[in-house]
Design a protein around this motif. Structure first.
Motif, PDB file in Angstrom:
ATOM      1  N   GLY A 184       0.809  -1.250   0.057  1.00  0.00           N
ATOM      2  CA  GLY A 184       0.058   0.036  -0.101  1.00  0.00           C
ATOM      3  C   GLY A 184       0.685   1.307  -0.082  1.00  0.00           C
ATOM      4  N   SER A 185       0.271   2.272   0.617  1.00  0.00           N
ATOM      5  CA  SER A 185       0.825   3.624   0.433  1.00  0.00           C
ATOM      6  C   SER A 185       1.031   4.259   1.851  1.00  0.00           C
ATOM      7  CB  SER A 185       0.099   4.488  -0.579  1.00  0.00           C
ATOM      8  OG  SER A 185      -1.170   4.790  -0.181  1.00  0.00           O
ATOM      9  N   VAL A 186       1.417   5.434   1.911  1.00  0.00           N
ATOM     10  CA  VAL A 186       1.728   6.044   3.252  1.00  0.00           C
ATOM     11  C   VAL A 186       1.334   7.584   2.856  1.00  0.00           C
ATOM     12  CG1 VAL A 186       2.885   6.759   5.249  1.00  0.00           C
ATOM     13  CG2 VAL A 186       3.115   4.606   4.188  1.00  0.00           C
ATOM     14  N   ALA A 187       0.340   8.175   3.573  1.00  0.00           N
ATOM     15  CA  ALA A 187       0.273   9.461   3.550  1.00  0.00           C
ATOM     16  C   ALA A 187       0.621  10.371   4.907  1.00  0.00           C
ATOM     17  CB  ALA A 187      -1.293   9.942   3.066  1.00  0.00           C
ATOM     18  N   ILE A 316      10.341  -6.632  13.955  1.00  0.00           N
ATOM     19  CA  ILE A 316       9.462  -5.576  13.656  1.00  0.00           C
ATOM     20  C   ILE A 316       8.694  -5.007  14.737  1.00  0.00           C
ATOM     21  CG2 ILE A 316       7.644  -7.015  12.974  1.00  0.00           C
ATOM     22  CD1 ILE A 316       9.278  -4.176  10.893  1.00  0.00           C
ATOM     23  N   ALA A 317       8.601  -5.534  15.873  1.00  0.00           N
ATOM     24  CA  ALA A 317       7.703  -5.288  17.061  1.00  0.00           C
ATOM     25  C   ALA A 317       8.183  -3.719  17.382  1.00  0.00           C
ATOM     26  CB  ALA A 317       8.064  -6.134  18.190  1.00  0.00           C
ATOM     27  N   GLY A 318       9.368  -3.379  17.262  1.00  0.00           N
ATOM     28  CA  GLY A 318       9.702  -1.982  17.768  1.00  0.00           C
ATOM     29  C   GLY A 318       9.135  -0.908  16.663  1.00  0.00           C
ATOM     30  N   ILE A 322       6.004   1.325  17.783  1.00  0.00           N
ATOM     31  CA  ILE A 322       5.842   2.794  17.628  1.00  0.00           C
ATOM     32  C   ILE A 322       4.839   3.524  16.545  1.00  0.00           C
ATOM     33  CG2 ILE A 322       7.492   4.754  16.499  1.00  0.00           C
ATOM     34  CD1 ILE A 322       9.678   3.033  17.343  1.00  0.00           C
ATOM     35  N   ARG A 323       4.610   2.557  15.564  1.00  0.00           N
ATOM     36  CA  ARG A 323       3.562   3.090  14.624  1.00  0.00           C
ATOM     37  C   ARG A 323       2.176   3.050  15.426  1.00  0.00           C
ATOM     38  NH1 ARG A 323      -0.483   1.522  11.481  1.00  0.00           N
ATOM     39  NH2 ARG A 323      -0.496  -0.496  12.256  1.00  0.00           N
ATOM     40  N   LEU A 324       1.941   2.022  15.998  1.00  0.00           N
ATOM     41  CA  LEU A 324       0.532   1.953  16.840  1.00  0.00           C
ATOM     42  C   LEU A 324       0.397   3.145  17.782  1.00  0.00           C
ATOM     43  CD1 LEU A 324       0.363  -1.740  17.558  1.00  0.00           C
ATOM     44  CD2 LEU A 324      -1.258  -0.380  15.882  1.00  0.00           C
ATOM     45  N   HIS A 371       6.776   1.109   7.941  1.00  0.00           N
ATOM     46  CA  HIS A 371       7.680   0.673   8.848  1.00  0.00           C
ATOM     47  C   HIS A 371       9.003   0.932   8.475  1.00  0.00           C
ATOM     48  CE1 HIS A 371       3.926  -1.592   9.652  1.00  0.00           C
ATOM     49  NE2 HIS A 371       4.353  -1.734  10.858  1.00  0.00           N
ATOM     50  N   MET A 372       9.185   0.853   7.104  1.00  0.00           N
ATOM     51  CA  MET A 372      10.546   1.290   6.650  1.00  0.00           C
ATOM     52  C   MET A 372      10.786   2.815   6.735  1.00  0.00           C
ATOM     53  SD  MET A 372      13.058   0.153   4.782  1.00  0.00           S
ATOM     54  CE  MET A 372      14.427   1.071   4.972  1.00  0.00           C
ATOM     55  N   GLN A 373       9.766   3.592   6.853  1.00  0.00           N
ATOM     56  CA  GLN A 373      10.047   4.852   7.096  1.00  0.00           C
ATOM     57  C   GLN A 373      10.468   5.135   8.585  1.00  0.00           C
ATOM     58  OE1 GLN A 373       6.337   6.980   6.293  1.00  0.00           O
ATOM     59  NE2 GLN A 373       6.798   7.045   3.934  1.00  0.00           N
TER      60      GLN A 373
END
Length: 791
Positions: A184-187, A316-318, A322-324, A371-373
């Motif tokens: 997908g994408s990120v805005a 990937i938990a880190g 953070i994202r959540l 997550h890459m960002q």
């Protein structure tokens, strides 16, 4: 619960759960009825643990692991709730053989090797100690694979079918389901970002209660199964596109179908990354759901939540946590990073750089763009805070999951004393210099309930008769055996226990493999995941050399041996599979040799699992722990063997160091180079060829392989192995061969003094009680999780 009460519970489940009466009940029906009756007994401590944890607003531990090698659960549960005698009486009284009923249960195909078995032991210990905890993983439909051997001795991989029958221990939780997206994408949206995945699956929870010793407390193993958002495309089906109609379901099930898909292909790598994100993301959402049901301030998360990453698979938990916290709940990014780090711990299990996962930046950006960002920003923040740093998460177009795990954890632990020091000085030396208080040691352990009380009931009875009850959860009490070991009566009884276990194993080998083995011979056992650093090829090379010398002089007073191998090689690991191929063909040739038949037998039972280990370990005389020094993080098989009275032949690697310190160097057969000496040896480009030239026995063994002695005259069949040994030999098999040979001859000498051998074996059992996983979990609770027991 009396046998009569249990009998009535079994009959009730036969009728109302299985829909059978006793006269028509199959073995499966009886096993399921017994399982459900025992499960009923676990519900009360399970509910009590949950209610007590909520009432106390206690901190919980969440153990994230790609594997949980739990094995069969029925006998273990019966043992922990104290119903072994009652169950035996009840089942026998209903006309079924109790052992047949227990053996009908399939091993849960949820793990492969030590990583998964450690996680299973930890679950047992957390429940025994009253540590509120969840284990989180994937409910693999087929697990790793079912191993068999073809007519040519090669490993054959077939799908494991453990879920073909109902899994009687689990509770399906459709209400605990989470949508997990990919691509997908990120805005950008103000201070945060909005990720819109391109596709998604549902993660549905399946709960298994894990009860501790004496049934006082039970925790939860929550496994995630992948399901499609829409199970079935009726329009496509009605148009005749039957395959297309079922495509969403097939795609989703792929994620939770197989443990460790072959990642030698681009598709395999993508699937592996999706699997790791799938179970980690579902687990974190479940953790936050539970936390927010009790608390509103996200800053309090570290005081209520401890998340342990078992190796780099859940790294990937880190970024996801953070994202959540930041994107979905509005916490400032820097504060989200600090909060996540305060919750996360990371257990390192390997010193090999190639085993510390790396993903290409392009794959990460494609599968998990947000997550890459976040990873880029974490790396930038760390670099800004530590401008002299040499290590980075992003390097040469790759995301280094080991570095990500380290930087995002407040504690990083090794799993043996030697391993932890090497973690500091090798793979994470730069990060350790920047964060000198972050790395701690928690030496692994094993549960004595499973690995002595359950697997070796004869030894368990002898221990209880000698030192009394209560040692099962206070294993350090095994030292109380030492005075008795100095008596002839005890040694005779200890030897009788070992002899009976060996007779059982010999009968099983004869029945399942058609190979007759002498139970009076030394049972020399190496059971491990197949990998070059574990050096199964060193073992088989010495076996070949031994056989060649036995043929030359069969009357030289050799100690009779049964060499037993067990373990699987990953489908894509060609060298490991070739070593398996060689072992099986050496066995074929050696076992057919009439001249050495009474002296040497090689046995390799297929499809090694927990149940097989429970047969092999109590019967072992010699434990092969022969990894290249500096490569094995800890090991837990070495602990199980010692606790069951096997002597170790091994290098100074992993927990071997601590075993040798505890049992005494006189009760351990040491050989080989140290970790530092291995590094120095590799600096010489001809280290392998020179070692071969200096060792006539090694030369003869390699030349026998090259001459086609074990390949029906095909001189090229094992060229991959022999050329590697001659030209490269990174794991220093050749350099350690002569030392290994000499140590094996010391083993021969010791074997002929059988009473002293028994004394040494008994001292191994008495002095290794420190290796209880209860002790390990107490260390985690105090040093990493900051949590107190609830019982």
């Amino acid at each position: 619960m009396t046998a009569t009460e249990l009998r009535e519970a079994i009959l009730r489940h036969l009728e109302f759960s299985q829909g059978k009466d006793l006269a028509h009940a199959s073995l499966y029906d009886m096993r399921m009825a017994l399982t459900l009756a025992i499960r009923d007994r676990i519900i009360e401590p399970w509910f009590h643990a949950t209610r007590a944890t909520y009432a106390a607003q206690s901190k919980r531990v969440y153990y994230l692991s790609m594997e949980f090698l739990i094995g069969r659960l029925l006998e273990d549960a019966i043992l922990n709730v104290g119903l072994t005698e009652a169950a035996h009486e009840a089942v026998s009284g209903l006309g079924f053989d109790f052992r047949d009923v227990l053996n009908d249960e399939p091993d849960a195909a949820l793990g492969n090797g030590g990583l998964g078995r450690l996680a299973a032991c930890f679950l047992d210990s957390m429940s025994t100690l009253g540590c509120p905890a969840y284990g989180y993983g994937i409910r693999y439909e087929h697990g790793l694979f079912r191993q068999s051997f073809g007519p040519d001795g090669r490993q054959v991989e077939d799908a494991e079918d453990w879920l073909r029958q109902s899994h009687g221990w689990e509770f399906e939780r459709p209400e605990a389901s989470f949508r997990i997206g990919f691509g997908g994408s990120v805005a950008e949206s103000g201070r945060s970002a909005v990720w819109t995945p391109e596709n998604a699956v549902m993660a549905k929870a399946y709960d298994t209660p894990i009860v501790g010793w004496q049934g006082k407390w039970a925790n939860t193993l929550r496994l995630w199964g992948a399901e499609p958002l829409r199970a079935f495309d009726l329009a496509a089906f009605n148009k005749g596109d039957f395959t297309g109609a079922a495509a969403p379901e097939a795609l989703a099930r792929t994620i939770s179908r197989v443990l460790y898909p072959d990642d030698t292909t681009a598709q395999g790598k993508e699937l592996r990354l999706k699997q790791e994100f799938f179970f980690t993301a579902a687990s974190l959402r479940d953790i936050l759901r539970r936390f927010t049901s009790e608390h509103s301030d996200l800053r309090a998360l570290p005081s209520r939540v401890a998340i342990q990453m078992n190796d780099t698979h859940p790294a990937i938990a880190g970024p996801e946590l953070i994202r959540l916290l930041a994107d979905e709940r509005g916490l400032p990014f820097e504060e989200a990073v600090d909060t996540a780090r305060a919750c996360l711990g990371y257990t390192n299990h390997t010193l090999m750089p190639e085993a510390l996962e790396r993903w290409s930046e392009s794959l990460m950006a494609e599968v998990l763009p947000r997550h890459m960002q976040i990873i880029e920003r974490i790396d930038e923040m760390h670099a800004k805070a530590h401008p002299t740093r040499k290590s980075s998460i992003l390097e040469n177009g790759e995301v280094k999951m080991g570095e990500l795990s380290f930087i995002m954890a407040h504690r990083v632990n090794g799993v043996s004393a030697l391993h932890t020091e090497l973690v500091k000085s090798t793979v994470f030396s730069d990060l350790h210099a920047l964060h000198p208080d972050r790395i701690v040691n928690e030496t692994n352990g094993v549960t004595p309930r499973r690995w002595i009380k359950g697997a070796n009931p004869r030894l368990s009875s002898l221990i209880t008769e000698t030192i009394g009850e209560g040692w099962e959860d206070h294993l350090e009490r095994l030292t109380e055996l030492e005075p008795a070991i100095e008596t002839q009566e005890f040694r005779d009884r200890f030897a009788a226990v070992k002899a009976a276990n060996k007779a059982d194993l010999a009968e099983w080998i004869g029945t399942t493999m058609g190979i007759s083995v002498n139970p009076d011979a030394m049972f020399d056992v190496q059971i491990k995941r197949f990998h070059e650093y574990k050096r199964q090829h060193l073992n088989i090379l010495e076996t070949i050399a031994l056989w060649l010398e036995m043929r030359e002089n069969p009357k030289a007073g050799w100690a009779p041996r049964v060499k037993i191998f067990g373990g699987k090689a990953a489908p894509g690991y060609v060298m490991a599979k070739e070593i398996i191929h060689l072992i099986n063909n050496v066995a074929r040739v050696v076992n057919a040799d009439k001249a050495t038949r009474e002296l040497l037998t090689v046995v390799y039972p297929p499809n090694y699992n927990v149940t097989m280990a429970e047969k092999l370990i109590p019967a072992a005389d010699l434990s092969e722990q022969i990894s290249t020094a500096g490569k094995e993080a800890s090991g837990t098989g070495n602990m199980k063997f010692s606790l069951n009275g096997a002597l170790t032949i091994g290098t100074l690697d992993g927990a071997n160091v601590e075993i040798r310190d505890l049992v005494g160097e006189e009760n351990f057969f040491l050989f080989g180079m140290t970790a530092d000496e291995v590094v120095e040896r590799r600096r010489h480009p001809d280290h392998a060829s020179s070692a071969i030239a200096e060792s006539p026995r090694l030369t003869a063994a390699i030349e026998a392989i090259e001459a086609g002695m074990f390949s029906n005259g095909d001189k090229a069949m094992y060229r991959m192995i022999t050329q590697n040994l001659r030209a490269h030999d990174y794991f220093t098999v050749c350099a350690d061969f002569d030392s290994y040979w000499d140590a094996q001859r010391r083993v021969d000498t010791a074997w002929f003094d059988r009473d002293n051998w028994t004394r040494m074996a008994a001292l191994n059992a008495a002095r290794t009680g420190w290796f209880s996983s209860d002790r390990t979990i107490k260390g985690y609770m105090g040093d990493i999780w900051n949590i107190s027991p609830m019982i």
